[in-house]
Design a protein around this motif. Structure first.
Motif, PDB file in Angstrom:
ATOM      1  N   SER A 184       3.686  -9.458 -13.537  1.00  0.00           N
ATOM      2  CA  SER A 184       3.799 -10.535 -12.549  1.00  0.00           C
ATOM      3  C   SER A 184       4.723 -11.638 -13.064  1.00  0.00           C
ATOM      4  O   SER A 184       5.641 -12.077 -12.369  1.00  0.00           O
ATOM      5  CB  SER A 184       2.409 -11.093 -12.247  1.00  0.00           C
ATOM      6  OG  SER A 184       2.515 -12.237 -11.449  1.00  0.00           O
ATOM      7  N   PHE A 219      -0.621 -13.783   1.180  1.00  0.00           N
ATOM      8  CA  PHE A 219      -1.192 -12.738   0.312  1.00  0.00           C
ATOM      9  C   PHE A 219      -1.566 -11.506   1.127  1.00  0.00           C
ATOM     10  O   PHE A 219      -1.201 -10.376   0.787  1.00  0.00           O
ATOM     11  CB  PHE A 219      -2.410 -13.330  -0.422  1.00  0.00           C
ATOM     12  CG  PHE A 219      -3.525 -12.367  -0.678  1.00  0.00           C
ATOM     13  CD1 PHE A 219      -3.403 -11.387  -1.659  1.00  0.00           C
ATOM     14  CD2 PHE A 219      -4.709 -12.430   0.055  1.00  0.00           C
ATOM     15  CE1 PHE A 219      -4.435 -10.499  -1.896  1.00  0.00           C
ATOM     16  CE2 PHE A 219      -5.738 -11.543  -0.175  1.00  0.00           C
ATOM     17  CZ  PHE A 219      -5.597 -10.581  -1.150  1.00  0.00           C
ATOM     18  N   ILE A 229      -2.261  -5.772 -12.783  1.00  0.00           N
ATOM     19  CA  ILE A 229      -1.529  -6.632 -13.721  1.00  0.00           C
ATOM     20  C   ILE A 229      -1.464  -5.914 -15.067  1.00  0.00           C
ATOM     21  O   ILE A 229      -2.492  -5.507 -15.613  1.00  0.00           O
ATOM     22  CB  ILE A 229      -2.253  -7.988 -13.886  1.00  0.00           C
ATOM     23  CG1 ILE A 229      -2.327  -8.718 -12.542  1.00  0.00           C
ATOM     24  CG2 ILE A 229      -1.586  -8.833 -14.954  1.00  0.00           C
ATOM     25  CD1 ILE A 229      -1.021  -9.284 -12.069  1.00  0.00           C
ATOM     26  N   MET A 278       0.063  -7.819   0.743  1.00  0.00           N
ATOM     27  CA  MET A 278      -0.786  -6.750   0.220  1.00  0.00           C
ATOM     28  C   MET A 278      -0.937  -5.635   1.250  1.00  0.00           C
ATOM     29  O   MET A 278      -0.781  -4.456   0.922  1.00  0.00           O
ATOM     30  CB  MET A 278      -2.163  -7.292  -0.168  1.00  0.00           C
ATOM     31  CG  MET A 278      -2.987  -6.248  -0.882  1.00  0.00           C
ATOM     32  SD  MET A 278      -4.680  -6.743  -1.105  1.00  0.00           S
ATOM     33  CE  MET A 278      -5.307  -6.689   0.544  1.00  0.00           C
ATOM     34  N   ALA A 316      -2.590 -20.799  -5.608  1.00  0.00           N
ATOM     35  CA  ALA A 316      -2.147 -21.885  -6.491  1.00  0.00           C
ATOM     36  C   ALA A 316      -1.048 -22.696  -5.800  1.00  0.00           C
ATOM     37  O   ALA A 316      -1.082 -23.938  -5.809  1.00  0.00           O
ATOM     38  CB  ALA A 316      -1.633 -21.317  -7.810  1.00  0.00           C
ATOM     39  N   SER A 335       1.647 -10.741  -3.609  1.00  0.00           N
ATOM     40  CA  SER A 335       0.497  -9.972  -3.120  1.00  0.00           C
ATOM     41  C   SER A 335      -0.764 -10.310  -3.920  1.00  0.00           C
ATOM     42  O   SER A 335      -1.789  -9.655  -3.755  1.00  0.00           O
ATOM     43  CB  SER A 335       0.810  -8.468  -3.212  1.00  0.00           C
ATOM     44  OG  SER A 335       0.874  -8.078  -4.566  1.00  0.00           O
ATOM     45  N   HIS A 336      -0.659 -11.321  -4.786  1.00  0.00           N
ATOM     46  CA  HIS A 336      -1.832 -11.746  -5.543  1.00  0.00           C
ATOM     47  C   HIS A 336      -2.312 -13.081  -5.033  1.00  0.00           C
ATOM     48  O   HIS A 336      -1.557 -14.064  -5.004  1.00  0.00           O
ATOM     49  CB  HIS A 336      -1.489 -11.829  -7.037  1.00  0.00           C
ATOM     50  CG  HIS A 336      -1.700 -10.521  -7.727  1.00  0.00           C
ATOM     51  ND1 HIS A 336      -2.774 -10.271  -8.538  1.00  0.00           N
ATOM     52  CD2 HIS A 336      -0.992  -9.375  -7.673  1.00  0.00           C
ATOM     53  CE1 HIS A 336      -2.708  -9.026  -8.977  1.00  0.00           C
ATOM     54  NE2 HIS A 336      -1.637  -8.452  -8.465  1.00  0.00           N
ATOM     55  N   ILE A 337      -3.572 -13.103  -4.611  1.00  0.00           N
ATOM     56  CA  ILE A 337      -4.143 -14.300  -3.981  1.00  0.00           C
ATOM     57  C   ILE A 337      -4.086 -15.495  -4.922  1.00  0.00           C
ATOM     58  O   ILE A 337      -3.868 -16.620  -4.476  1.00  0.00           O
ATOM     59  CB  ILE A 337      -5.601 -14.025  -3.508  1.00  0.00           C
ATOM     60  CG1 ILE A 337      -6.214 -15.257  -2.825  1.00  0.00           C
ATOM     61  CG2 ILE A 337      -6.478 -13.595  -4.656  1.00  0.00           C
ATOM     62  CD1 ILE A 337      -5.654 -15.544  -1.465  1.00  0.00           C
ATOM     63  N   ILE A 338      -4.199 -15.263  -6.214  1.00  0.00           N
ATOM     64  CA  ILE A 338      -4.232 -16.408  -7.135  1.00  0.00           C
ATOM     65  C   ILE A 338      -2.892 -17.157  -7.124  1.00  0.00           C
ATOM     66  O   ILE A 338      -2.848 -18.390  -7.179  1.00  0.00           O
ATOM     67  CB  ILE A 338      -4.633 -15.958  -8.572  1.00  0.00           C
ATOM     68  CG1 ILE A 338      -4.848 -17.164  -9.478  1.00  0.00           C
ATOM     69  CG2 ILE A 338      -3.597 -15.035  -9.164  1.00  0.00           C
ATOM     70  CD1 ILE A 338      -6.013 -18.043  -9.055  1.00  0.00           C
ATOM     71  N   VAL A 339      -1.783 -16.403  -6.984  1.00  0.00           N
ATOM     72  CA  VAL A 339      -0.458 -17.041  -6.964  1.00  0.00           C
ATOM     73  C   VAL A 339      -0.284 -17.833  -5.673  1.00  0.00           C
ATOM     74  O   VAL A 339       0.093 -19.015  -5.693  1.00  0.00           O
ATOM     75  CB  VAL A 339       0.645 -15.971  -7.117  1.00  0.00           C
ATOM     76  CG1 VAL A 339       2.010 -16.605  -6.932  1.00  0.00           C
ATOM     77  CG2 VAL A 339       0.536 -15.294  -8.455  1.00  0.00           C
ATOM     78  N   PHE A 397      -0.946  -2.946  -7.517  1.00  0.00           N
ATOM     79  CA  PHE A 397      -1.176  -4.386  -7.678  1.00  0.00           C
ATOM     80  C   PHE A 397      -1.738  -4.744  -9.043  1.00  0.00           C
ATOM     81  O   PHE A 397      -2.042  -5.901  -9.304  1.00  0.00           O
ATOM     82  CB  PHE A 397      -2.130  -4.889  -6.581  1.00  0.00           C
ATOM     83  CG  PHE A 397      -1.625  -4.634  -5.188  1.00  0.00           C
ATOM     84  CD1 PHE A 397      -0.414  -5.178  -4.784  1.00  0.00           C
ATOM     85  CD2 PHE A 397      -2.332  -3.836  -4.293  1.00  0.00           C
ATOM     86  CE1 PHE A 397       0.066  -4.952  -3.505  1.00  0.00           C
ATOM     87  CE2 PHE A 397      -1.858  -3.604  -3.024  1.00  0.00           C
ATOM     88  CZ  PHE A 397      -0.646  -4.155  -2.622  1.00  0.00           C
TER      89      PHE A 397
END
Lengths: 161, 263
Positions: B50, B198, B32, B202, B140, B133-137, B30
């Motif tokens: 990403s 997410f 970046i 993940m 958002a 799998s990225h919470i920020i994406v 995961f």
């Protein structure tokens, strides 16, 4: 967890906004209208074809109805013609028969009259012959001829007996 | 397969190893990685792995729809059928859950569904990266939907949209408590929406990675069992990849329906 590193959030958000925004505009302006128009065109085509089929079906039904009506009328007319013919033939044969019967009646009446006359004639003849024979027999027996009135009386009496 | 791939990769790196177990770190996938360093007015806008997969997903969706519809045939071919089925699938989803008033937002829901689906599915390709799998994406996306839906609600109903938080047919004394509960449940929507996607992605990829490293660790004798599990689990992950994209899109529809029609 690499997901919780705030230093990595900026680049992801920037590229998310960029890619999602561009993809949204591409879908909105290019891809979706194209797919939608094809689907609509197909739906219009299908409904048009269905309408045409429906029109043809109605026309066929009308043609069948017209044919059946014509057939019924023709049958009716044929029936009338047959009935009329039969009636005419019956009337003609009836008239013929009536005429024939009349003629036959006339002929038989004439014939009966003729027979009656002949019979009457024959009867008077018989009387005359009987009188002659009786006169001859009486002359032979007594030598004299009886008077004609006596003879006539005697013959009539004998014939009645 | 993904696990195996990363396991092999990790063996080469060495920095991805977990604390002394000898097994590769399942979270390494995961990470970046900055492919091109970009600095826009002091803001880090680097092109990362990403970002690369977001671009690949957007490009794939665009190329797929355009290539599939290039003929626009009356009788569709295989690819055109797939494009039309995707269109009808999302259109029916919006129509059924939001009604015809929601068709204005159909392009957004379609883009959202296809984008998340593409990102999830791309994540299933070995050596690839799972953007979702990225919470920020996911957060958002969920926050954008939440804010957008709330704006639509106030724009459609004005201040009357606040009645959405007042359940009808309850005793007056209960109202203060229920309104608080309703507001909290409304505010947690972006959290639940983003965490669902997410966490699913993940967890699935971590599992694949862990069992992938088991295949290597157990070797020729015991690795087969782990490998068999991975094959089955990969099938399940494909289902989850589709299902989570579907759930994300349909929940967006439901939130949109709440904003437009208030229950």
């Amino acid at each position: 967890m690499p997901q919780l590193n705030p230093l990595d959030w900026g680049p992801q958000l920037v590229w998310l906004v960029l890619t999602f925004g561009i993809l949204y505009l591409l879908m909105l302006w290019v891809a979706l209208p194209r797919i939608g128009s094809v689907i609509e065109k197909r739906a219009a085509h299908i409904s048009g074809d269905l309408a045409t089929a429906e029109k043809f079906r109605r026309e066929t039904e009308e043609a069948i109805a017209a044919y059946e009506q014509a057939l019924a009328e023709a049958k009716q007319r044929a029936h009338t013609i047959v009935e009329e013919g039969r009636a005419r033939l019956k009337a003609e044969s009836d008239a013929e028969r009536a005429k024939l019967e009349k003629e036959l009646a006339v002929k038989s009446a004439e014939a009966e009259a003729r027979i009656e006359k002949a019979k009457a004639a024959a009867m008077t003849e018989v009387n005359a012959v009987a009188m002659d024979v009786a006169a001859d027999i009486v002359k032979q027996l007594i030598g004299t001829a009886p008077p004609k009135s006596d003879l006539e009386k005697a013959v009539i009496a004998a014939r009645k007996a | 397969m993904i696990g195996v791939a990363y396991a092999a990769e990790d063996a080469g790196h060495g920095d991805g190893h977990g604390g002394g177990t000898g097994l590769p770190d399942p979270m390494h996938q995961f990470e970046i990685k900055r492919l091109i360093n970009l600095d826009v007015f002091g803001f880090d806008a680097s092109f990362t792995n990403s970002g690369l997969f977001m671009v690949i997903a957007a490009a794939l969706i665009t190329l797929f729809t355009l290539f599939a519809m290039r003929k626009g045939a009356l009788v569709p071919g295989r690819l055109q059928s797939v494009a039309e089925i995707s269109y009808e699938f999302v259109a029916n989803m919006v129509r059924d859950n939001v009604g015809t008033a929601g068709m204005k937002y159909f392009p957004f829901i379609f883009t959202l569904f296809m984008f998340v689906l593409a990102l999830n599915m791309l994540g299933m390709v070995p050596y690839s990266f799972t953007v979702t799998s990225h919470i920020i994406v996911t957060f958002a996306l969920a926050a954008f939907i939440f804010i957008g839906v709330t704006i639509i609600g106030f724009w459609k109903h004005g201040i009357g949209f606040l009645k959405f938080f007042v359940p009808s047919g309850v005793p007056f004394v209960m109202l203060p408590l229920l309104v608080v509960i309703e507001v909290i449940s409304y505010l947690t929507r972006p959290v639940s929406l983003s965490v669902r996607l997410f966490a699913n992605m993940m967890a699935g990829h971590t599992m694949l990675k862990v069992f992938g490293s088991f295949v290597v660790a157990l070797g020729l004798l015991g690795g087969w069992a782990a490998l068999a599990f991975m094959v089955a689990f990969t099938g399940l992950e494909l289902l989850v990849a589709f299902l989570q994209a579907y759930v994300f899109a349909i929940l967006t529809c439901i939130y949109l329906n709440d904003a437009l029609h208030m229950h």
